[in-house]
Design an enzyme around this catalytic site. Structure first.
Site, PDB file in Angstrom:
ATOM      1  CE1 TYR A  98     -46.312 -87.382  11.643  1.00  0.00           C
ATOM      2  CE2 TYR A  98     -45.282 -85.770  10.202  1.00  0.00           C
ATOM      3  CZ  TYR A  98     -45.511 -86.279  11.464  1.00  0.00           C
ATOM      4  OH  TYR A  98     -44.925 -85.688  12.560  1.00  0.00           O
ATOM      5  CD  GLU A 140     -43.637 -82.776  13.265  1.00  0.00           C
ATOM      6  OE1 GLU A 140     -43.694 -83.065  12.047  1.00  0.00           O
ATOM      7  OE2 GLU A 140     -43.822 -83.618  14.175  1.00  0.00           O
TER       8      GLU A 140
HETATM    9  C1  HEM Z   1     -48.000 -90.232  13.946  1.00  0.00           C
HETATM   10  C2  HEM Z   1     -46.779 -90.516  13.509  1.00  0.00           C
HETATM   11  C3  HEM Z   1     -45.548 -90.477  14.374  1.00  0.00           C
HETATM   12  C4  HEM Z   1     -45.425 -90.723  15.713  1.00  0.00           C
HETATM   13  C5  HEM Z   1     -46.494 -91.104  16.709  1.00  0.00           C
HETATM   14  C6  HEM Z   1     -44.022 -90.555  16.039  1.00  0.00           C
HETATM   15  C7  HEM Z   1     -43.486 -90.707  17.313  1.00  0.00           C
HETATM   16  C8  HEM Z   1     -42.177 -90.440  17.650  1.00  0.00           C
HETATM   17  C9  HEM Z   1     -41.638 -90.495  18.982  1.00  0.00           C
HETATM   18  C10 HEM Z   1     -42.421 -90.868  20.233  1.00  0.00           C
HETATM   19  C11 HEM Z   1     -40.338 -90.153  18.918  1.00  0.00           C
HETATM   20  C12 HEM Z   1     -39.356 -90.065  20.095  1.00  0.00           C
HETATM   21  C13 HEM Z   1     -39.408 -88.659  20.651  1.00  0.00           C
HETATM   22  C14 HEM Z   1     -38.416 -88.497  21.797  1.00  0.00           C
HETATM   23  O1  HEM Z   1     -37.245 -88.309  21.543  1.00  0.00           O
HETATM   24  O2  HEM Z   1     -38.836 -88.577  22.957  1.00  0.00           O
HETATM   25  C15 HEM Z   1     -40.028 -89.884  17.540  1.00  0.00           C
HETATM   26  C16 HEM Z   1     -38.770 -89.570  17.066  1.00  0.00           C
HETATM   27  C17 HEM Z   1     -38.458 -89.580  15.724  1.00  0.00           C
HETATM   28  N1  HEM Z   1     -39.339 -89.668  14.679  1.00  0.00           N
HETATM   29 FE1  HEM Z   1     -41.325 -89.898  14.765  1.00  0.00          FE
HETATM   30  N2  HEM Z   1     -43.334 -90.236  14.910  1.00  0.00           N
HETATM   31  C18 HEM Z   1     -44.221 -90.179  13.870  1.00  0.00           C
HETATM   32  C19 HEM Z   1     -43.923 -89.854  12.561  1.00  0.00           C
HETATM   33  C20 HEM Z   1     -42.654 -89.732  12.057  1.00  0.00           C
HETATM   34  C21 HEM Z   1     -42.340 -89.519  10.667  1.00  0.00           C
HETATM   35  C22 HEM Z   1     -43.352 -89.317   9.555  1.00  0.00           C
HETATM   36  C23 HEM Z   1     -40.987 -89.509  10.564  1.00  0.00           C
HETATM   37  C24 HEM Z   1     -40.147 -89.346   9.310  1.00  0.00           C
HETATM   38  C25 HEM Z   1     -39.888 -90.363   8.529  1.00  0.00           C
HETATM   39  C26 HEM Z   1     -40.452 -89.687  11.897  1.00  0.00           C
HETATM   40  C27 HEM Z   1     -39.107 -89.706  12.210  1.00  0.00           C
HETATM   41  C28 HEM Z   1     -38.612 -89.659  13.504  1.00  0.00           C
HETATM   42  C29 HEM Z   1     -37.191 -89.564  13.811  1.00  0.00           C
HETATM   43  C30 HEM Z   1     -36.051 -89.542  12.806  1.00  0.00           C
HETATM   44  C31 HEM Z   1     -37.101 -89.502  15.213  1.00  0.00           C
HETATM   45  C32 HEM Z   1     -35.822 -89.444  16.038  1.00  0.00           C
HETATM   46  C33 HEM Z   1     -35.402 -90.887  16.193  1.00  0.00           C
HETATM   47  C34 HEM Z   1     -34.195 -91.108  17.046  1.00  0.00           C
HETATM   48  O3  HEM Z   1     -33.502 -90.140  17.393  1.00  0.00           O
HETATM   49  O4  HEM Z   1     -33.961 -92.272  17.393  1.00  0.00           O
HETATM   50  N3  HEM Z   1     -41.491 -89.828  12.772  1.00  0.00           N
HETATM   51  N4  HEM Z   1     -41.161 -90.070  16.793  1.00  0.00           N
END
Ligand code: HEM
Ligand SMILES: Cc1cc2nc3c(=O)[nH]c(=O)nc-3n(C[C@H](O)[C@H](O)[C@H](O)COP(=O)(O)OP(=O)(O)OC[C@H]3O[C@@H](n4cnc5c(N)ncnc54)[C@H](O)[C@@H]3O)c2cc1C
Length: 404
Positions: A98, A140
């Site tokens: 994060y 998580e």
């Molecule tokens: C406040 C911080 C964050 C927000 C608001 C956020 C938001 C989101 C959202 C909205 C999704 C799509 C969920 C869905 O499938 O409907 C997602 C997926 C994902 N997030 Fe985050 N995220 C955050 C932090 C992180 C962090 C720290 C990481 C790690 C580096 C991360 C890695 C990912 C990955 C790998 C996916 C799946 C992407 C994909 O399949 O295309 N996220 N996140």
């Protein structure tokens, strides 16, 4: 809770930030992947990067969360946060990451909005970010604990014990833990990530719903091969699974996650309504198989739309499960009907003449336009929104709007 000063600043700047989020998130991913290319190997989905879907989902979720905070400072948009937390757990996100995301996201905000980002504006949005991050991190942590895995250590090898062609475009893989241990507990409706190494050496993850009763020692996923259209390439992971994976091969799967599942604790007697289109049938078959495995007396109604009976994956199995249940029935719609299903309706799904139980737990899965249309019809038929759960087979571009 957002402080009063920050709330005023966020309220005043939300339109400007929301309006620039597309540019901000494009820059954010660009610089983050430039400096941390390892995040594209075995974590982020490069198809969703290419299509821009993940960028839009991230932007929508931040705007949705900020709006929800302003509207109701004491509560959290649980559905939005749960969806993201389950997806994060399924790809192995850890809390230290994060800080990385924060660095690049706020760098992008400063670059795009320039002088408009005064120290007060930066501090207010920082508060929003860490409130959201904190809510996600604690969810998580709970998911990893419940799955009995270390944070981020969700991967395990599985052996393909059977490969079965379901339709010309759909294949099922039946899997057993390669280490001989028991399968982790899963809930009916949940999914796993599958991690594969592509020809260029980069590992890619995709999610697949469990299409069998999750209660046993075997898992099954059912994968539709995604064909490219109008110049876009064929789907890379579904293509690889179809072309290369055979009985006896090993696949790397995550522990099961997913916030859309049959909750047996609160609704043990409520009717179940399963509504799907195309490959959206997979979580529905998992739920149906589970209900059949526990001899559930719950009334079950299965509604499914597809192109034709020959292209309807798990059709015969759905019929068989419906037959095994004490109080279940199914109605199918086909654009091109066939002799295999003489009683099916022709065309797209309409709900005319279908008696819908008002107190049903509803599960919905299929393409977004289909789900929007059907959800509207269900609401008009008197089913409350809170009873309708839906699964999106991609980044959820619908939920943030609904949560805001
Ligand atoms: C406040 C911080 C964050 C927000 C608001 C956020 C938001 C989101 C959202 C909205 C999704 C799509 C969920 C869905 O499938 O409907 C997602 C997926 C994902 N997030 Fe985050 N995220 C955050 C932090 C992180 C962090 C720290 C990481 C790690 C580096 C991360 C890695 C990912 C990955 C790998 C996916 C799946 C992407 C994909 O399949 O295309 N996220 N996140
Ligand atoms: C919770 C969940 C459950 C799921 N359950 C199932 C299931 O049970 N069964 C199932 O079959 N699927 C399921 N999916 C979908 C699955 O995860 C994959 O998205 C699907 O298999 C496609 O992956 P792919 O790698 O083959 O395609 P990708 O390579 O990711 O491509 C996806 C799309 O993006 C386009 N695209 C890719 N790169 C570019 C580019 N450079 N330019 C333009 N367009 C591009 C492709 O043409 C294609 O249309 C589920 C998804 C989720 C999130």
């Amino acid at each position: 809770m957002l402080s009063a000063e920050s709330a005023a600043v966020v309220r005043a700047t939300l339109p400007a930030v929301a309006g620039a989020l597309d540019e901000i998130t494009t820059r954010f991913y660009g610089t983050m992947f430039r400096d941390r290319p390892e995040l594209l190997d075995g974590m982020f989905n490069r198809g969703n990067q290419a299509s821009g879907a993940q960028r839009r989902a991230l932007a929508g979720s931040i705007a949705g969360f900020a709006t929800a905070l302003l509207d109701d400072p004491d509560t959290r948009p649980d559905t939005l946060l749960d969806r993201i937390a389950h997806k994060h757990a399924a790809v192995g996100v850890t809390d230290d990451q994060y800080t990385i995301v924060h660095t690049y996201l706020f760098g992008a905000i400063a670059e795009v909005l320039g002088d408009a980002v005064t120290p007060e504006v930066a501090a207010a949005w920082d508060e929003v970010y860490w409130l959201m991050a904190g809510a996600l991190i604690s969810r998580e942590a709970r998911l990893y604990r419940d799955a009995a895995v270390e944070p981020g250590e969700v991967w395990r090898p599985w052996t393909v014990v059977e490969r079965r062609t379901e339709t010309p475009d759909t294949v099922s893989f039946l899997l057993r833990p390669a280490d001989g241990g028991p399968a982790p507990r899963a809930r009916a409706g949940q999914y796993v990530s599958v991690r594969v190494r592509m020809a260029d050496g980069v590992r890619q993850l995709r999610q697949y719903s469990l299409s069998c009763d999750p209660g046993g020692d075997l898992r099954r996923i059912t994968v539709k091969r995604v064909a490219g259209t109008a110049g876009s390439p064929d789907g890379e992971v579904s293509g690889l699974l179809h072309r290369q994976v055979r009985e006896g091969d090993e696949l790397t799967l995550s522990a099961p996650f997913g916030d859309v599942f049959l909750d047996e604790r609160d609704e043990s007697t409520a009717p179940v309504l399963l509504v799907s289109a195309g490959i959206g049938c997979t979580p529905m078959t998992g739920i149906l198989a589970h209900l059949a495995a526990i001899d559930s007396p719950r009334p079950v109604l299965v509604l499914h739309a597809d192109t034709s009976p020959a292209e309807h994956a798990l059709r015969a199995e759905t019929r068989e499960l419906v037959w095994r249940l004490t109080d279940a029935r199914a109605v199918f719609w086909y654009e091109r009907p066939g002799p295999q299903e003489p009683g099916a309706r022709t065309g797209l799904m309409d709900l005319d003449g279908i008696e819908l139980p008002e107190d049903a737990a509803v599960f919905l899965c299929g393409p977004l336009p289909f789900m929007r249309e059907v959800r509207g019809r269900l609401l008009r038929a008197g089913i409350p929104a809170r009873r309708i759960r839906y699964e999106v087979f991609g980044p959820d571009l619908w939920l943030p709007g609904a949560a805001a």
